[in-house]
Design a protein around this motif. Structure first.
Motif, short mmCIF file in Angstrom:
data_model
loop_
_atom_site.label_atom_id
_atom_site.label_comp_id
_atom_site.label_asym_id
_atom_site.label_seq_id
_atom_site.Cartn_x
_atom_site.Cartn_y
_atom_site.Cartn_z
N UNK A 1 0.80 -1.24 0.00
CA UNK A 1 0.00 0.00 0.00
C UNK A 1 0.83 1.29 0.00
N UNK A 2 2.17 1.18 0.08
CA UNK A 2 2.99 2.38 0.20
C UNK A 2 2.82 3.38 -0.95
N UNK A 3 2.63 2.95 -2.20
CA UNK A 3 2.40 3.96 -3.26
C UNK A 3 1.20 4.86 -2.99
N UNK A 4 0.28 4.41 -2.16
CA UNK A 4 -0.87 5.23 -1.83
C UNK A 4 -0.52 6.48 -1.04
N UNK A 5 0.72 6.56 -0.53
CA UNK A 5 1.16 7.77 0.18
C UNK A 5 1.19 8.98 -0.76
N UNK A 6 1.19 8.71 -2.04
CA UNK A 6 1.14 9.81 -3.02
C UNK A 6 -0.09 10.69 -2.80
N UNK A 7 -1.14 10.13 -2.22
CA UNK A 7 -2.36 10.89 -1.93
C UNK A 7 -2.10 12.08 -1.02
N UNK A 8 -1.09 11.96 -0.17
CA UNK A 8 -0.81 13.04 0.79
C UNK A 8 -0.32 14.31 0.10
N UNK A 9 0.13 14.20 -1.15
CA UNK A 9 0.72 15.35 -1.83
C UNK A 9 -0.14 15.86 -2.99
N UNK A 10 -1.38 15.39 -3.06
CA UNK A 10 -2.27 15.85 -4.13
C UNK A 10 -3.58 16.33 -3.53
N UNK A 11 -4.33 17.05 -4.32
CA UNK A 11 -5.70 17.43 -3.96
C UNK A 11 -6.61 16.47 -4.73
N UNK A 12 -6.99 15.40 -4.04
CA UNK A 12 -7.64 14.29 -4.74
C UNK A 12 -8.97 14.72 -5.35
N UNK A 13 -9.12 14.34 -6.62
CA UNK A 13 -10.34 14.62 -7.37
C UNK A 13 -10.94 13.29 -7.83
N UNK A 14 -12.19 13.06 -7.50
CA UNK A 14 -12.82 11.77 -7.81
C UNK A 14 -12.89 11.53 -9.31
N UNK A 15 -13.11 12.56 -10.08
CA UNK A 15 -13.25 12.41 -11.52
C UNK A 15 -11.91 12.13 -12.19
N UNK A 16 -10.89 12.86 -11.76
CA UNK A 16 -9.57 12.72 -12.38
C UNK A 16 -8.83 11.48 -11.93
N UNK B 1 -6.33 9.33 -9.01
CA UNK B 1 -5.16 9.64 -8.18
C UNK B 1 -4.07 10.34 -8.98
N UNK B 2 -3.68 9.79 -10.11
CA UNK B 2 -2.49 10.28 -10.81
C UNK B 2 -2.78 11.47 -11.72
N UNK B 3 -4.05 11.84 -11.87
CA UNK B 3 -4.38 13.02 -12.66
C UNK B 3 -4.90 14.17 -11.80
N UNK B 4 -4.96 13.95 -10.49
CA UNK B 4 -5.36 15.02 -9.58
C UNK B 4 -4.22 16.01 -9.43
N UNK B 5 -4.52 17.27 -9.14
CA UNK B 5 -3.44 18.30 -9.05
C UNK B 5 -2.47 18.02 -7.90
N UNK B 6 -1.19 18.16 -8.23
CA UNK B 6 -0.12 17.94 -7.24
C UNK B 6 0.07 19.23 -6.45
N UNK B 7 -0.05 19.16 -5.12
CA UNK B 7 -0.03 20.38 -4.29
C UNK B 7 1.16 20.41 -3.33
N UNK B 8 2.08 19.48 -3.48
CA UNK B 8 3.26 19.43 -2.63
C UNK B 8 2.87 19.35 -1.15
#
Length: 289
Positions: free
Chosen positions: A16-31, A33-40
């Motif tokens: 599940x570690x790749x899911x930590x990428x969620x912490x650095x994005x503004x998750x959008x249900x439509x887009x 995980x990997x197309x949601x805006x990256x917000x650092x």
């Protein structure tokens, strides 16, 4: 024999570690995980600015420190007390009675607590009304809950936790104890100068393991006793696990929940390294690595 444990950690800890990428994005249900805006670091910055991060960290650490210190003190005391008992029948009955609460589910514990503390129908307020006293609004008074939560945890876990210490005490060479008795040492002196030093390595190892989870609250206990959405109790009962649960299930903010979880894991990692370094400086033989 190690394969089941290795598989468990691979599936539930490493995959599940790749899911930590969620912490650095503004998750959008439509887009996704990997197309949601990256917000650092914006999610972490928001937690710091709102003060939630400091409240969650303080509550989680404070409760765990109380659990560790009081829990280990009671467990050692119970183990020594059982070892000093001469009646085997009473010792077995005592162990069984103290061990029993560990098998009671948190759901049932929460139900018992509600039937005791409920404002309208609780046993406590029923007794207070009977003697002419004012009822207590327990579920809207945040100052009462640290005591309630700590006592409930100790009641449930002390019997089970004392088993490790009791096993360590049973491994003590009886000839050493007999020699101390012959030399005139009383029970308190034997406990202070023989039993407690013997338990020191066990205590340090268990302490290091406990410190690794110092930022991991007991979600089952808190959720079933208090709930995750009682805002009047957030000041003293809101911990990281309840915040993450509320972020995911109530606010549907996956990014914020992931940010808090990542912070929790990194902080716990450095706590373990620091505690092990300190133990190695004081007592090298008892460190983990």
């Amino acid at each position: 024999m190690c394969l089941p444990a290795i598989a468990f950690f691979l599936i539930f800890s490493y995959l599940p570690m790749p899911g930590l990428y969620l912490a650095f994005i503004q998750y959008n249900y439509t887009a996704g995980i990997f197309k949601s805006p990256f917000v650092w670091w914006d999610n972490f910055r928001f937690l710091v600015m709102t003060g939630d991060l400091w409240r969650l960290t303080f509550n989680t650490i404070a409760y765990n420190v109380m659990f560790i210190l009081l829990g280990n003190a009671l467990q050692i005391s119970v183990a020594i007390f059982l070892n000093e008992l001469r009646s085997k029948w009473f010792k077995k009955v005592s162990q069984s009675l103290m061990f029993l609460p560990y098998f009671i589910s948190f759901v049932l514990i929460g139900l018992i607590a509600y039937n005791i503390l409920s404002y309208d129908y609780g046993l406590l307020n029923g007794f207070l009304k009977m003697i002419g006293a004012d009822p207590v609004k327990t579920y809207s008074n945040p100052h009462l809950w640290p005591f309630i939560i700590v006592v409930t945890y100790l009641w449930q876990s002390t019997g089970y936790g004392s088993i490790v210490y009791f096993a360590a005490v049973m491994g003590l060479d009886s000839e050493i104890v007999e020699a101390a008795e012959i030399d005139g040492a009383n029970a308190l002196q034997r406990i202070r100068y023989i039993v407690l030093p013997w338990l020191k390595p066990t205590f340090i190892i268990l302490l290091l393991f406990s410190l690794g989870g110092v930022l991991r609250g007991n979600f089952g206990l808190f959720y079933n006793l208090v709930g995750a959405n009682n805002s009047s109790l957030y000041a003293t009962t809101d911990i990281i696990e309840t915040y993450v649960f509320r972020s995911l299930m109530t606010n549907f903010n996956f990014s914020m929940g992931s940010a808090v979880s990542l912070y929790q894991s990194v902080f716990g990692f450095f706590v373990v390294l620091s505690a092990n370094w300190l133990v190695k400086r004081v007592s090298p033989d008892n460190s983990l690595f």
